[in-house]
Every structure is written in structure tokens, then in C-alpha cells.
Design a protein around this motif. Structure first.
Motif, short mmCIF file in Angstrom:
data_model
loop_
_atom_site.label_atom_id
_atom_site.label_comp_id
_atom_site.label_asym_id
_atom_site.label_seq_id
_atom_site.Cartn_x
_atom_site.Cartn_y
_atom_site.Cartn_z
N GLU A 1 19.61 -0.33 -0.01
CA GLU A 1 20.98 -0.81 0.16
C GLU A 1 21.37 -0.84 1.64
OE1 GLU A 1 23.65 1.34 -2.31
OE2 GLU A 1 22.84 0.54 -4.17
N ARG A 2 20.90 0.15 2.40
CA ARG A 2 21.16 0.11 3.85
C ARG A 2 20.43 -1.05 4.50
NH1 ARG A 2 21.16 5.96 3.55
NH2 ARG A 2 18.90 5.96 3.78
N ALA A 3 19.20 -1.30 4.06
CA ALA A 3 18.40 -2.38 4.66
C ALA A 3 19.00 -3.75 4.34
CB ALA A 3 16.96 -2.30 4.16
N ILE A 4 19.53 -3.91 3.14
CA ILE A 4 20.05 -5.23 2.75
C ILE A 4 21.37 -5.54 3.46
CG2 ILE A 4 21.55 -4.64 0.80
CD1 ILE A 4 18.88 -7.40 0.87
N ARG A 5 22.03 -4.53 4.03
CA ARG A 5 23.29 -4.77 4.74
C ARG A 5 23.09 -5.62 5.98
NH1 ARG A 5 25.27 1.40 4.15
NH2 ARG A 5 26.02 1.31 2.02
N GLN A 6 21.89 -5.57 6.58
CA GLN A 6 21.62 -6.43 7.72
C GLN A 6 21.73 -7.90 7.32
OE1 GLN A 6 21.21 -5.75 10.94
NE2 GLN A 6 21.60 -3.60 10.48
N GLY A 7 21.22 -8.21 6.12
CA GLY A 7 21.36 -9.59 5.63
C GLY A 7 22.80 -9.94 5.35
N VAL A 8 23.56 -8.99 4.84
CA VAL A 8 24.98 -9.22 4.58
C VAL A 8 25.72 -9.49 5.89
CG1 VAL A 8 27.09 -8.20 3.65
CG2 VAL A 8 24.91 -7.82 2.49
N LEU A 9 25.35 -8.74 6.94
CA LEU A 9 25.98 -8.94 8.25
C LEU A 9 25.76 -10.36 8.75
CD1 LEU A 9 27.27 -7.91 10.91
CD2 LEU A 9 24.99 -7.20 11.62
N HIS A 10 24.53 -10.85 8.69
CA HIS A 10 24.24 -12.21 9.14
C HIS A 10 24.92 -13.25 8.25
CE1 HIS A 10 21.18 -11.35 12.26
NE2 HIS A 10 20.98 -10.26 11.55
N LYS B 1 0.81 -1.23 0.00
CA LYS B 1 0.00 0.00 0.00
C LYS B 1 0.84 1.27 0.00
CE LYS B 1 -3.91 -2.10 2.46
NZ LYS B 1 -4.72 -2.07 3.71
N ALA B 2 2.16 1.16 0.15
CA ALA B 2 3.02 2.33 0.27
C ALA B 2 3.06 3.11 -1.04
CB ALA B 2 4.43 1.92 0.68
N ALA B 3 3.33 4.40 -0.93
CA ALA B 3 3.43 5.26 -2.11
C ALA B 3 4.76 5.08 -2.84
CB ALA B 3 3.24 6.72 -1.72
N ALA B 4 5.80 4.70 -2.11
CA ALA B 4 7.12 4.50 -2.70
C ALA B 4 7.82 3.36 -1.98
CB ALA B 4 7.96 5.76 -2.63
N VAL B 5 8.41 2.46 -2.73
CA VAL B 5 9.12 1.29 -2.17
C VAL B 5 10.45 1.16 -2.89
CG1 VAL B 5 9.12 -1.22 -2.01
CG2 VAL B 5 7.04 0.04 -1.46
N ASN B 6 11.50 0.87 -2.12
CA ASN B 6 12.82 0.60 -2.69
C ASN B 6 13.14 -0.88 -2.49
OD1 ASN B 6 12.92 3.63 -1.74
ND2 ASN B 6 14.46 3.40 -3.34
N ALA B 7 13.76 -1.48 -3.49
CA ALA B 7 14.04 -2.92 -3.46
C ALA B 7 15.50 -3.19 -3.77
CB ALA B 7 13.14 -3.65 -4.45
N ASP B 8 15.99 -4.28 -3.18
CA ASP B 8 17.36 -4.72 -3.44
C ASP B 8 17.46 -6.19 -3.07
OD1 ASP B 8 19.93 -4.60 -4.30
OD2 ASP B 8 20.69 -3.33 -2.68
#
Length: 520
Positions: free
Chosen positions: A456-465, A260-267
Motif C-alpha cells: 500500500e505504501r509502494a502503490i501511493r507513488q503511482g497515486v501521486l503521479h 525469487k523472493a521469499a515473501a511478496v506483497n501486491a496491490d
């Protein structure tokens, strides 16, 4: 006289015989020398053939080495050696040993700036009785003291935590006989992990530690050192799964909010499951982050996740995002600039940022590639002016932004349609022509970023794990990970405590109520 003539003839014949013998010997010597020369000539010819073959081989190897050198200069290992080339290759900060100065021109002095109001931590209100520090005598001369000086006391407000100590309580289930079912019945509590001797606070604490990136071994050590709790690896995984099951409903709600968001970023990034290559996807908005672990990097994940999405999708140039039907796509312009930076490295030019105003600077002596610079500078100039236009103060109206967007699009189209001779300009212009309608979407919609930094900032959490644990052992573990990570990152976006969000799921008892029960 006759004997003299005979003697002379015999001597002459003997001399001729000696000369013939010497001549034959000389001829044999010449024949031997000629044979040796022929052998040496044949040897030299063979060596010449070998040298020619080796030269051809070396030329071939030299050509291959030049090709490999070009690839190496654009590779991550080479780019990571310089602060001016690392960003061009997307080098993570963990692979570099410097801090790149992103600010051009004169840097501001550190600390408080003149004319700016000071900032400090808000002084907390004490919730315990004060601690008095008294003296009986002077520590310097030993003079005994009477009463302290009135009004001269000094105060310091100290924030501390109590020494950790676990609590142990019994849960007593009253059981009842059901005449209809003919069996003993007891009640159940949703806030208690099933078949476990550990409570919800321990489970949520474990989930939080996992999100911080701690390995299971470190969690075991921390539990023992902090709370004197000994716990097996299997129990930790079971409690983590129980938290994920408890938060499953919240996970689905986050998914709906993303749609439902007006803008979404994906990576997306690689993520191993059961030792096999898989992918971790993230879809993030202003108030939520939704993670999904999938065995594929194909179009099915964004297509299914964003089904019904009517906002603007911020993304990089990865083609599977093209299938998402929505109001518009915004290509990450920083990603576009990385194409320019890699090409600049090949052309012996220091890579420049997108919003730079610096002229090109060669890293080695030589003639600058004029046509390539004309192409790169032209594209950067258009994108920079478009970005700066939307950031004007006061900001332009949406109607003005849309009119300006059309002008920038036409200007970009004219530049991309030119006949370029440079191979990098040809390649990049071809890519940009395909995504021409994605370059200026941020001008047509309010609240849409021209970059993909949020994802890109959000996906870094996955990179950390991934760096710590290498992924997950099973797909059930991957599902646990995606649920908890989504709630954890969403709580940070909303300025909430992850532990608090988890505790809200426990219906009957809060931690204080449990302590009150045990105290009574």
C-alpha cells in the motif's frame, strides 16, 4: 256572510299558494345546498385519494432515502469527516484535515526520552579551505583591534552547495574510411542520448524529477531557473524514455528478484493511459519493488508476473490474486478489520482498530447489537492473540508457531461456522470461510507480515503521479513510467541514490571525467 266566507277562502288559498311557493323555494335551496355538499364531498374524496397516493409515494421515497443514507454513511465522503471512521473506508490523508492518534492510552512526551542516548547529524569533514571572519574595530564602541585572542576562536561547520551552472562540452567523433564497406565509419558511445544535444546527467536529473512527481512544466521551469537550460516538452519526454531504455535490463533483474523472493506483497490502483481506464500493479519485497501498468485488473497480471514464484503472497481480498500458485497466501488482516469497521458504523458503533482492547462504544443512544458485537469481538480477539503470539519476546520457534497456528485456525473455524442472525456477521463470516487458509499464514512462515502495508505504501507513488498528471498519454509512456518507477523505488529500499544507479549505466565517462576533459 257569504262574501266573508269567500274572502276567507281566497285568503286561505293565497296563503297556501304563498306557503307552496316558499316550500318550493326552500326545497330548491336544499337541493342547491345538497348539490354543493356533494361537490365538496367529491372534492374531499379526490383530495383524500391524492393524499393517499402522495403518502405511498413519500413512503417509497423515505425507504429509498433510508437506503441511500445507509450507503452514504459507509461512503468515502462521510467517512472522511471523522478521524474515527476515515480509516474504515481507506480515506487517504490528503482527503482529511486531522491527524489520527493511533496510540492508545497515555502518549509519550515529545523530544528526547530519559535514559535514551542522544542522536544528531554526524559532523561532516570540511573539503575546502576555511573562511575567516575578522574585525578591525569594535562594532559597539569603535575601539580599534590588534591581533585576535589566541585560542578563543569559534568554529561552525557549514554544508552548502555550489551555485548550479551547466557545463558545455563537445564530443568529437573520429571518422575512418573502411575499404571493405567503402564508407566512412565513426564510433558510438552508449552513455550519450542518441540525436540529442543534452548529456546523461541532464537525462538522469529529468528522470529523477519525474519520479518526485514534478510535471513537465515545472521541470522546464526548474531547468531554466537552476541551470539556465531551455528545453521543450518533447525533448524532456525523449530523454526520459532514453533513461528507461537504459534501465530496461535492471527492470528485468528486479522482476526476477521478485519471483525469487521469499515473501511478496501486491496491490493495484487505477491509472489512466490515453484517457482510458487502466491499472498500475505493484509487487514488492524487502529489497525490490516491481511496477506494471496493464489495461486490465484481471488475474492475468499477477499470474504472469509471479509465474514460478514459490514464496508467500501478501494481498487483499481481490479475487484475481487467488490464481497465483505459491507456498501460501496471507490476507491483509487490516483489510479484514475494515470490514468490521464499516459494519460497526452501520450499527452506530465507533470503529475500532484490530489490536484494540477497548469495549464497543455507541455513537447514538440505543440498544447495542449483542450478537454482532459477539461476532466482531470474537474474530478480533483470535486475530489479536495470533499477532501478539508471533511478536513475543523472546520469539517462539517455528515449530511452536505452527502448532499454535493450528489451534487458532480451529478456534476461528468454530466461530465462523456458528449460525449468525446478523446480516453483516453472515456476510463477513462467509467471506472469511472462503479465505480461512489465508488468515494465519504469517504464523507458518518467518518474515511474512500479517498486513499489506508495504504494498500500500509502494502503490501511493503511482497515486501521486496519477493526481499530478492524470496518468500517461501513451502506452509507450506507461512503459517508461513502470521501468523508472521500479528502479527508483528499489534504490530507496536498498538505501542507494537513484542518480547513482543511473550513472552506473554510463560506461566510458563519469561526470568528473567529463569535467576534466572540458577543463583540458
Amino acid at each position: 256572510m257569504v262574501w266573508t266566507h269567500i274572502w276567507f277562502n281566497q285568503k286561505k288559498i293565497k296563503s297556501l299558494e304563498n306557503n307552496t311557493e316558499n316550500l318550493n323555494k326552500y326545497i330548491r335551496d336544499l337541493e342547491r345546498k345538497n348539490a354543493n355538499l356533494e361537490k365538496e364531498l367529491e372534492k374531499e374524496q379526490n383530495e383524500k385519494i391524492i393524499v393517499i397516493q402522495e403518502n405511498k409515494k413519500l413512503e417509497k421515497e423515505n425507504k429509498e432515502l433510508k437506503k441511500q443514507l445507509t450507503q452514504f454513511l459507509a461512503s468515502l465522503s462521510a467517512l472522511a469527516t471523522s478521524d474515527k471512521t476515515a480509516e474504515a473506508g481507506g480515506i487517504p490523508s490528503s482527503k482529511t484535515f486531522y491527524k489520527r492518534n493511533r496510540q492508545e492510552g497515555k502518549k509519550n512526551a515529545t523530544g528526547g526520552q530519559p535514559g535514551h542516548a542522544g542522536h544528531g547529524r554526524k559532523k561532516p569533514t570540511p573539503n575546502l579551505p576555511p573562511v575567516y571572519v575578522t574585525l578591525d574595530e569594535c562594532p559597539d564602541c569603535g575601539m580599534p583591534f590588534d591581533e585576535p585572542v589566541k585560542g578563543a576562536e569559534q568554529k561552525r561547520t557549514v554544508t552548502d552547495i555550489p551555485l548550479p551552472e551547466h557545463i558545455v562540452y563537445e564530443v568529437i567523433f573520429h571518422r575512418y574510411w573502411c575499404n571493405k564497406c567503402e564508407k566512412i565509419i565513426r564510433g558510438e558511445v552508449p552513455w550519450l542520448p542518441p540525436n540529442q544535444h543534452f548529456g546523461p546527467a541532464v537525462a538522469s536529473w529529468i528522470a529523477y524529477q519525474r519520479m518526485l512527481g514534478l510535471s513537465i512544466g515545472k521541470i522546464q521551469s526548474s531547468l531554466y531557473e537552476t541551470y539556465e537550460i531551455i528545453m521543450s516538452e518533447a525533448t524532456i519526454l525523449k530523454l526520459e524514455k532514453w533513461v528507461a531504455d537504459t534501465l530496461k535490463e535492471d527492470y528485468e533483474i528486479i522482476h526476477k528478484e521478485i519471483v525469487k523472493a521469499a515473501a511478496v506483497n501486491a496491490d493495484e490502483t487505477s491509472f489512466r493511459v490515453d484517457g482510458k481506464n487502466s491499472w498500475l500493479w505493484v509487487f514488492t519485497s524487502t529489497m525490490a519493488s516491481y511496477y506494471k501498468v496493464a489495461p486490465t485488473r484481471g488475474h492475468t497480471v499477477p499470474e504472469e508476473t509471479l509465474e514460478g514464484f514459490n514464496g508467500v503472497l501478501g494481498r487483499d481480498a481481490w479475487k484475481p490474486y487467488d490464481v497465483v500458485k505459491c507456498a501460501g497466501h496471507q490476507l491483509d488482516l487490516l483489510h479484514v478489520n475494515r470490514w468490521f469497521e464499516r459494519a460497526e458504523i452501520k450499527h452506530r458503533i465507533e470503529p475500532r482498530t484490530l489490536l484494540t482492547s477497548k469495549p464497543a462504544k455507541l455513537t447514538k443512544p440505543g440498544r447495542p447489537p449483542g450478537k454482532f458485537l459477539e461476532f466482531v469481538d470474537g474474530i478480533r480477539s483470535i486475530l489479536k492473540r495470533a499477532i501478539e503470539y508471533t511478536e513475543n519476546d523472546p520469539p517462539p520457534s517455528m515449530e511452536e508457531r505452527k502448532n499454535a497456528c493450528k489451534k487458532f485456525q480451529n478456534e476461528m473455524k468454530v466461530l465462523l461456522d456458528r449460525e449468525w442472525a446478523d446480516e453483516d456477521a453472515i456476510r463477513i463470516s462467509k467471506e472469511l470461510r472462503k479465505r480461512h487458509d489465508m488468515l494465519f499464514t504469517f504464523m507458518e512462515f518467518e518474515g511474512v507480515a500479517w498486513h499489506n502495508n508495504d504494498a500500500e505504501r509502494a502503490i501511493r507513488q503511482g497515486v501521486l503521479h496519477r493526481k499530478i498528471s492524470g496518468g500517461r498519454r501513451t502506452w509507450k509512456g506507461a512503459e517508461v513510467f513502470e521501468v523508472i518507477l521500479s528502479v527508483y523505488e528499489t534504490s530507496k529500499k536498498r538505501g542507494q541514490r537513484f542518480m547513482g544507479m543511473v550513472k552506473k549505466k554510463f560506461d566510458l565517462y563519469s561526470e568528473n571525467e567529463i569535467q576534466n576533459v572540458t577543463a583540458s
